[in-house]
Design an enzyme around this catalytic site. Structure first.
Site, mmCIF file in Angstrom:
data_model
loop_
_atom_site.group_PDB
_atom_site.id
_atom_site.type_symbol
_atom_site.label_atom_id
_atom_site.label_comp_id
_atom_site.label_asym_id
_atom_site.label_seq_id
_atom_site.Cartn_x
_atom_site.Cartn_y
_atom_site.Cartn_z
ATOM 1 N N LYS A 150 0.837 -1.201 0.000
ATOM 2 C CA LYS A 150 0.000 0.000 0.000
ATOM 3 C C LYS A 150 0.877 1.259 0.000
ATOM 4 O O LYS A 150 2.095 1.182 0.241
ATOM 5 C CB LYS A 150 -0.929 -0.046 1.214
ATOM 6 C CG LYS A 150 -1.910 -1.234 1.174
ATOM 7 C CD LYS A 150 -2.865 -1.214 2.365
ATOM 8 C CE LYS A 150 -3.826 -2.392 2.306
ATOM 9 N NZ LYS A 150 -4.819 -2.342 3.423
ATOM 10 N N TYR A 203 -12.199 -2.815 -3.890
ATOM 11 C CA TYR A 203 -12.763 -2.815 -2.537
ATOM 12 C C TYR A 203 -14.287 -2.868 -2.536
ATOM 13 O O TYR A 203 -14.913 -2.430 -1.567
ATOM 14 C CB TYR A 203 -12.263 -1.597 -1.756
ATOM 15 C CG TYR A 203 -10.852 -1.764 -1.202
ATOM 16 C CD1 TYR A 203 -10.520 -2.859 -0.385
ATOM 17 C CD2 TYR A 203 -9.851 -0.831 -1.455
ATOM 18 C CE1 TYR A 203 -9.235 -3.017 0.128
ATOM 19 C CE2 TYR A 203 -8.568 -0.983 -0.942
ATOM 20 C CZ TYR A 203 -8.264 -2.077 -0.139
ATOM 21 O OH TYR A 203 -7.004 -2.228 0.388
ATOM 22 N N PHE A 227 -15.236 3.022 6.953
ATOM 23 C CA PHE A 227 -13.832 3.261 6.578
ATOM 24 C C PHE A 227 -13.619 3.237 5.070
ATOM 25 O O PHE A 227 -12.503 3.466 4.603
ATOM 26 C CB PHE A 227 -12.900 2.250 7.266
ATOM 27 C CG PHE A 227 -13.133 0.792 6.919
ATOM 28 C CD1 PHE A 227 -12.624 0.248 5.739
ATOM 29 C CD2 PHE A 227 -13.821 -0.048 7.778
ATOM 30 C CE1 PHE A 227 -12.811 -1.090 5.412
ATOM 31 C CE2 PHE A 227 -14.016 -1.397 7.467
ATOM 32 C CZ PHE A 227 -13.509 -1.911 6.273
ATOM 33 N N ARG A 281 -1.329 -14.368 3.587
ATOM 34 C CA ARG A 281 -2.137 -13.776 4.678
ATOM 35 C C ARG A 281 -1.441 -14.033 6.024
ATOM 36 O O ARG A 281 -1.482 -13.191 6.920
ATOM 37 C CB ARG A 281 -3.541 -14.368 4.684
ATOM 38 C CG ARG A 281 -4.332 -14.131 3.405
ATOM 39 C CD ARG A 281 -5.114 -12.869 3.376
ATOM 40 N NE ARG A 281 -6.111 -12.756 4.407
ATOM 41 C CZ ARG A 281 -6.907 -11.692 4.523
ATOM 42 N NH1 ARG A 281 -6.804 -10.672 3.664
ATOM 43 N NH2 ARG A 281 -7.789 -11.611 5.482
ATOM 44 N N ASN A 320 -1.903 -0.316 6.928
ATOM 45 C CA ASN A 320 -1.357 -1.590 7.419
ATOM 46 C C ASN A 320 -0.488 -2.281 6.366
ATOM 47 O O ASN A 320 -0.361 -3.500 6.349
ATOM 48 C CB ASN A 320 -2.483 -2.495 7.924
ATOM 49 C CG ASN A 320 -3.501 -2.784 6.843
ATOM 50 O OD1 ASN A 320 -3.332 -2.362 5.700
ATOM 51 N ND2 ASN A 320 -4.549 -3.511 7.191
ATOM 52 N N HIS A 370 -1.970 -5.519 1.197
ATOM 53 C CA HIS A 370 -3.212 -6.239 0.911
ATOM 54 C C HIS A 370 -2.820 -7.622 0.400
ATOM 55 O O HIS A 370 -1.848 -7.762 -0.337
ATOM 56 C CB HIS A 370 -4.009 -5.513 -0.178
ATOM 57 C CG HIS A 370 -5.091 -6.375 -0.778
ATOM 58 N ND1 HIS A 370 -6.325 -6.506 -0.195
ATOM 59 C CD2 HIS A 370 -5.092 -7.197 -1.866
ATOM 60 C CE1 HIS A 370 -7.051 -7.368 -0.913
ATOM 61 N NE2 HIS A 370 -6.330 -7.792 -1.927
ATOM 62 N N GLU A 429 -9.244 -10.172 -8.371
ATOM 63 C CA GLU A 429 -8.315 -9.058 -8.165
ATOM 64 C C GLU A 429 -7.169 -9.073 -9.184
ATOM 65 O O GLU A 429 -6.746 -8.014 -9.658
ATOM 66 C CB GLU A 429 -7.763 -9.122 -6.729
ATOM 67 C CG GLU A 429 -8.853 -8.844 -5.688
ATOM 68 C CD GLU A 429 -8.422 -9.142 -4.253
ATOM 69 O OE1 GLU A 429 -7.254 -9.526 -4.037
ATOM 70 O OE2 GLU A 429 -9.271 -8.980 -3.353
HETATM 71 P P1 IDP Z 1 -7.602 -7.281 5.383
HETATM 72 O O1 IDP Z 1 -6.781 -6.298 4.571
HETATM 73 O O2 IDP Z 1 -6.819 -7.789 6.557
HETATM 74 O O3 IDP Z 1 -8.195 -8.392 4.545
HETATM 75 P P2 IDP Z 1 -10.261 -6.105 5.477
HETATM 76 O O4 IDP Z 1 -11.223 -6.312 6.601
HETATM 77 O O5 IDP Z 1 -10.544 -6.780 4.182
HETATM 78 O O6 IDP Z 1 -8.804 -6.451 6.025
HETATM 79 O O7 IDP Z 1 -10.201 -4.533 5.248
HETATM 80 C C1 IDP Z 1 -9.594 -4.017 4.088
HETATM 81 C C2 IDP Z 1 -8.712 -2.850 4.484
HETATM 82 O O8 IDP Z 1 -9.531 -1.795 4.987
HETATM 83 C C3 IDP Z 1 -7.737 -3.134 5.633
HETATM 84 O O9 IDP Z 1 -6.558 -3.761 5.203
HETATM 85 C C4 IDP Z 1 -7.487 -1.749 6.174
HETATM 86 O O10 IDP Z 1 -6.563 -1.027 5.335
HETATM 87 C C5 IDP Z 1 -8.855 -1.111 6.032
HETATM 88 N N1 IDP Z 1 -9.659 -1.241 7.249
HETATM 89 C C6 IDP Z 1 -10.273 -2.354 7.711
HETATM 90 N N2 IDP Z 1 -10.926 -2.106 8.850
HETATM 91 C C7 IDP Z 1 -10.745 -0.802 9.109
HETATM 92 C C8 IDP Z 1 -11.180 0.081 10.167
HETATM 93 O O11 IDP Z 1 -11.880 -0.318 11.094
HETATM 94 N N3 IDP Z 1 -10.772 1.372 10.085
HETATM 95 C C9 IDP Z 1 -9.989 1.855 9.074
HETATM 96 N N4 IDP Z 1 -9.568 1.065 8.063
HETATM 97 C C10 IDP Z 1 -9.931 -0.245 8.078
HETATM 98 MG MG MG Z 2 -9.633 -8.215 3.000
#
Ligand code: IDP
Ligand code: MG
Length: 147
Positions: free
Chosen positions: A18, A58, A66, A94, A125, A128, A139
């Site tokens: 990212k 997304y 979010f 993952r 974070n 992805h 994707e």
């Molecule tokens: P993942 O990336 O671990 O699969 P997902 O639940 O699919 O997590 O969420 C996609 C992305 O959305 C996350 O990687 C993160 O960047 C963002 N995200 C998820 N939950 C939150 C939140 O509660 N606040 C802000 N950003 C979030």
């Molecule tokens: Mg995800």
């Protein structure tokens, strides 16, 4: 894992470093971990995603609080888009990435070792990774239509 003939089942996954990871200069470290685990890099491209690509990528998160800030963040700079290949690579990446919230992601993982809360909760974070064979195919078709 094997298929019905007993042959190894090779998968592909979409990985994104990212914009926070590219900005902080840890994309090489992230690719190093993917390669060190034994996965093969099939495609690597640095690019800035537009809103249409991110909306498709997304789609499952549309309507969540979010979502809009996430898309804005993901368009804020280049991402390193990667296709990696190997047996059970979807699950394996993952596991390398760690859980979504980088503050509490386990040490030893990409998010746990290299990430933390920068005042934006779990948004930034670093990576992805596709979460299923179906997501990976969808994707990869979005990010690398030529593959
Ligand atoms: P993942 O990336 O671990 O699969 P997902 O639940 O699919 O997590 O969420 C996609 C992305 O959305 C996350 O990687 C993160 O960047 C963002 N995200 C998820 N939950 C939150 C939140 O509660 N606040 C802000 N950003 C979030
Ligand atoms: Mg995800």
């Amino acid at each position: 894992m094997t298929d019905t003939t007993g042959a190894p089942r090779t998968e592909r996954t979409l990985i994104l470093v990212k914009p926070d990871g590219v900005r902080r200069g840890v994309s090489g470290e992230i690719l190093r971990r993917v390669e060190a685990k034994g996965y093969r890099l099939t495609a690597v491209e640095l690019r800035t995603a537009d809103d249409a690509l991110l909306a498709a990528h997304y789609a499952e998160h549309v309507g969540k609080p979010f979502y809009a800030p996430l898309v804005e963040f993901m368009a804020s700079g280049p991402v390193l888009a990667v296709v990696a290949e190997g047996e059970r690579v979807i699950e394996g990446f993952r596991s390398l990435a760690g859980t979504t919230d980088p503050t509490s992601a386990a040490p030893g993982t990409i998010r746990g070792d290299l990430g933390r809360d920068w005042g934006l909760a779990v948004q930034q974070n670093l990576v992805h990774g596709s979460d299923s064979v179906e997501s990976a195919e969808r994707e990869i078709a979005l990010w690398f239509p030529a593959l």
